[in-house]
Structures are given as structure tokens and as C-alpha cells.
Design an enzyme around this catalytic site. Structure first.
Site, PDB file in Angstrom:
ATOM      1  N   HIS A  59     -12.046   6.771  -2.092  1.00  0.00           N
ATOM      2  CA  HIS A  59     -13.397   6.420  -1.382  1.00  0.00           C
ATOM      3  C   HIS A  59     -14.287   7.496  -2.534  1.00  0.00           C
ATOM      4  O   HIS A  59     -15.569   7.739  -1.894  1.00  0.00           O
ATOM      5  CB  HIS A  59     -13.515   7.115  -0.164  1.00  0.00           C
ATOM      6  CG  HIS A  59     -13.028   5.878   0.805  1.00  0.00           C
ATOM      7  ND1 HIS A  59     -12.771   5.977   2.121  1.00  0.00           N
ATOM      8  CD2 HIS A  59     -12.550   4.719   0.432  1.00  0.00           C
ATOM      9  CE1 HIS A  59     -12.298   4.971   2.776  1.00  0.00           C
ATOM     10  NE2 HIS A  59     -12.268   3.901   1.703  1.00  0.00           N
ATOM     11  N   ASN A  75     -11.983  -7.869   6.067  1.00  0.00           N
ATOM     12  CA  ASN A  75     -12.217  -8.239   4.500  1.00  0.00           C
ATOM     13  C   ASN A  75     -13.771  -8.954   4.417  1.00  0.00           C
ATOM     14  O   ASN A  75     -13.851  -9.740   3.257  1.00  0.00           O
ATOM     15  CB  ASN A  75     -11.085  -9.454   4.384  1.00  0.00           C
ATOM     16  CG  ASN A  75      -9.629  -8.716   4.076  1.00  0.00           C
ATOM     17  OD1 ASN A  75      -9.514  -7.519   3.693  1.00  0.00           O
ATOM     18  ND2 ASN A  75      -8.767  -9.451   4.373  1.00  0.00           N
ATOM     19  N   HIS A  93      -6.036  -4.027   0.725  1.00  0.00           N
ATOM     20  CA  HIS A  93      -6.071  -5.049   1.741  1.00  0.00           C
ATOM     21  C   HIS A  93      -5.069  -6.044   1.642  1.00  0.00           C
ATOM     22  O   HIS A  93      -4.414  -6.650   2.503  1.00  0.00           O
ATOM     23  CB  HIS A  93      -7.263  -5.353   2.053  1.00  0.00           C
ATOM     24  CG  HIS A  93      -8.446  -4.593   2.903  1.00  0.00           C
ATOM     25  ND1 HIS A  93      -9.325  -4.687   3.392  1.00  0.00           N
ATOM     26  CD2 HIS A  93      -8.170  -3.198   3.229  1.00  0.00           C
ATOM     27  CE1 HIS A  93      -9.994  -3.834   4.142  1.00  0.00           C
ATOM     28  NE2 HIS A  93      -9.299  -2.907   3.862  1.00  0.00           N
ATOM     29  N   ARG A 121     -10.354  -1.672  -2.820  1.00  0.00           N
ATOM     30  CA  ARG A 121     -10.133  -2.145  -1.464  1.00  0.00           C
ATOM     31  C   ARG A 121      -9.333  -3.608  -1.516  1.00  0.00           C
ATOM     32  O   ARG A 121      -8.506  -3.586  -0.500  1.00  0.00           O
ATOM     33  CB  ARG A 121     -11.554  -2.190  -0.681  1.00  0.00           C
ATOM     34  CG  ARG A 121     -11.648  -2.694   0.590  1.00  0.00           C
ATOM     35  CD  ARG A 121     -12.960  -2.559   1.171  1.00  0.00           C
ATOM     36  NE  ARG A 121     -13.301  -3.428   2.396  1.00  0.00           N
ATOM     37  CZ  ARG A 121     -13.858  -4.456   2.574  1.00  0.00           C
ATOM     38  NH1 ARG A 121     -14.268  -5.235   1.405  1.00  0.00           N
ATOM     39  NH2 ARG A 121     -14.189  -5.176   3.654  1.00  0.00           N
TER      40      ARG A 121
END
Ligand SMILES: *[C@@H]1O[C@H](CO)[C@@H](O)[C@H](O)[C@H]1NC(C)=O
Length: 318
Positions: free
Chosen positions: A183, A86, A61, A57
């Protein structure tokens, strides 16, 4: 396996894979760079496996905001780190451990942006995923603004909007489905999908995309007035890097609305089906395609050459 990987690395040292990064960038300037990162990630992973989805992640990001330049790691009053998008960053300690050791082994050579890209690959391998060769040579950014992180795709984002955000970074619909397939590891909190179970919209209290047989299970994990921060696996095997995430989408057992919509939407559904080996469609190997999509993503707007800097400490610009 080690030997094969070594030979691949050695023969690929001059192979350009995009925008000035290349596999084996540190083979002469810091030969142990990748080994040091791998050991640091492994050590942290052993005491906290949640850093694996955390690193995935974090790289995503980072890359979507000013490119893959480790701007997400910078501390400060209004840096990307402070954005709600975040919250709950995981894996920064592994990056810091690696950086400390690299500054001893080869001071001022290996960027935080490369450490993050390498660490993410290593984390996927630790969760039974297949590795890929990570092109390196990124340099670190000097700007990090919370305001820019607000544009990241969110958990209610329509497929059209998700596709637009990915296209803006040079990523297509297959890349979208593939990267969201990450995921397959990790968890989310009840607060990000509970509305689907109790108060979906004006005509449907429950999101009709949810398998009715799955609903009681979700409701017991996330009672209507329960703890919104309780964690739920994003697929049935949140520690294994496999295709069960896609199986779940097919069965109406996706957790996030933005994930489940990849099955409902006619433009993204075929990619899910291809990962599931549906007859009549050309099969795709998730692990192979995931590596490919990660290389693409980790080359978004990278700084190379004399751009940016090599940070001495990943949380601070020099
Ligand atoms: C509620 O969601 C369903 C299923 O997605 C949809 O068909 C319906 O149009 C939505 N209703 C409203 C009022 O948005």
C-alpha cells in the site's frame, strides 16, 4: 545492472523455488518472454501509472482465489472479475498487450498466470521498488467464480482475521505486514474509510487510532456527504515504493482501518517497527523482504506440469 540480472537469471535457471515453478522456465522455450512483458508494462505505465498498484492488487486477488492461475482475468457473467471485491481492476490491458505479442513470438507457451506475476514485479520496479526473480511455469486455471472472491480480506478486517486468511495460504504475520506494505503505492476511495472520520462506533465518532492533527486533512479530502468515490493516496507518496507507509502507521496516519490496525496489534506492530529500523529490534529491509514475500505469494496453489492450460487469450478459457 542488466548484465548482473542476466547472469543471475542464467545461473538460476534450474533453481527450484517452490511447487514446480522455477526462475527462467521460459529461457529455452521463449527466451524473450520476460523482456516482452516488461516492455508491455512499461508502455502502459507511461500513460497510466495507476496500473502499478492495480497489478499488485490483481495478483494478490488472483492468488488468494484458487491460487495464482489468472482466474481473475476471465470474462463472463459470474466470474471473479464481476465480484465487488474486484471492482476497478487496473492493468489488464498491459497483460493483454503482452499476451498478444507472446502468442506471435512463441505461440501457446507463456501462461497468463506467469504474465501477471512478471508484470507485477515490473510494475513495482517502475515505481522505484527493487525487483526480484520471478519463478515461472504456472499454468492457467479453467474455473473462475465470483462467489469465491467474497472471502478476500477487507478494509475493516481485524488483524486476527487477516492473519487467519493469510495463514490459510501459507503466509505468516511477517508476510502479512510486508505484503500490506504494498500500500506504499496506490490510492483508495473515501467510501472505504470515511466512517473512521465521522461515525466510527457507538462510543467514538472518530477512530481514536487517527492522529488528531491528521483528521482535518482527511475530512477535507472526504467531506461527510461528499463524493464517496474520490481517491486518496494510501500513503504520503503513493507513486514511490518506500517505507513511508509504515511511518504513517506509526504516526496514526494509515488510511484504511485494516492497515492502521497492524500498528495497534501487538503481534504485527514489531514487523512495522523493524521496517522502520526501531532501535533494539533486528532491522528488516522492506524492498528485500517484499520481493521474498511476493515470491511466496505468487506460488500459492500454482498449477504446473500438465495441470490447467496455456490460455491463448487471457480473458477466455480455451
Ligand atoms: C469503539 O472503538 C474503540 C477504539 O477502537 C474501542 O475501544 C471501543 O470499545 C469501541 N466501542 C464500541 C461500542 O465498539
Amino acid at each position: 545492472m542488466q548484465l548482473v540480472l542476466f547472469l543471475l537469471l542464467a545461473s538460476a535457471t534450474t533453481l527450484a523455488l517452490g511447487q514446480g515453478t522455477r526462475v527462467g522456465f521460459y529461457s529455452a522455450s521463449c527466451p524473450r518472454a520476460e523482456t516482452i512483458v516488461q516492455a508491455a508494462v512499461k508502455a502502459r505505465f507511461q500513460s497510466d501509472p495507476t496500473i502499478a498498484p492495480g497489478l499488485l492488487r490483481m495478483l494478490f486477488h488472483d492468488c488468494f482465489v484458487r491460487g495464482c492461475d489468472a482466474s481473475i482475468l476471465i470474462d463472463g457473467p459470474s466470474t471473479e472479475k464481476t465480484s465487488p471485491a474486484n471492482s476497478r481492476l487496473r492493468g489488464t490491458e498491459a497483460i493483454d498487450d503482452a499476451k498478444k505479442q507472446l502468442e506471435v513470438a512463441c505461440p501457446g507457451v507463456v501462461s497468463c498466470a506467469d504474465i501477471l506475476a512478471l508484470a507485477t514485479r515490473d510494475a513495482v520496479v517502475l515505481t522505484t521498488g527493487r525487483g526480484w526473480l520471478v519463478p515461472t511455469g504456472r499454468r492457467d486455471g479453467r474455473v473462475s467464480l465470483a462467489s469465491e472472491a467474497s472471502n478476500l480480506p477487507g478494509f475493516t478486517e481485524s488483524v486476527d482475521s487477516q492473519k487467519q486468511k493469510f495463514a490459510a495460504k501459507g503466509l505468516n504475520s511477517q508476510d502479512l505486514v510486508t505484503l500490506v506494505g504494498g500500500h506504499t503505492i496506490g490510492t483508495t476511495a473515501c467510501q472505504f474509510f470515511r466512517y473512521r472520520l465521522y461515525s466510527f462506533n457507538n462510543t467514538h465518532a472518530v477512530d481514536p487510532a487517527i492522529d488528531p492533527a491528521f483528521l482535518p486533512q482527511l475530512r477535507s479530502l472526504c467531506p461527510e456527504n461528499g463524493d464517496g468515490s474520490a481517491r486518496v493516496g494510501l500513503d504520503g507518496s503513493p507513486a514511490n515504493f518506500d517505507t513511508s507507509f509504515f511511518t504513517n502507521l506509526r504516526n496514526g496516519r494509515g488510511i484504511l482501518e485494516s492497515d492502521q490496525m497492524l500498528w495497534t496489534d501487538a503481534s504485527t506492530k514489531p514487523f512495522v517497527q523493524r521496517y522502520l529500523g526501531v532501535r533494539g529490534l533486528q532491522a528488516l529491509n522492506f524492498n528485500v523482504e517484499f520481493g521474498r514475500a511476493m515470491v511466496k505469494m505468487s506460488n500459492i496453489e500454482v498449477k504446473t506440469g500438465t495441470e490447467g492450460e496455456i490460455r491463448s487469450v487471457c480473458s477466455k478459457i480455451n
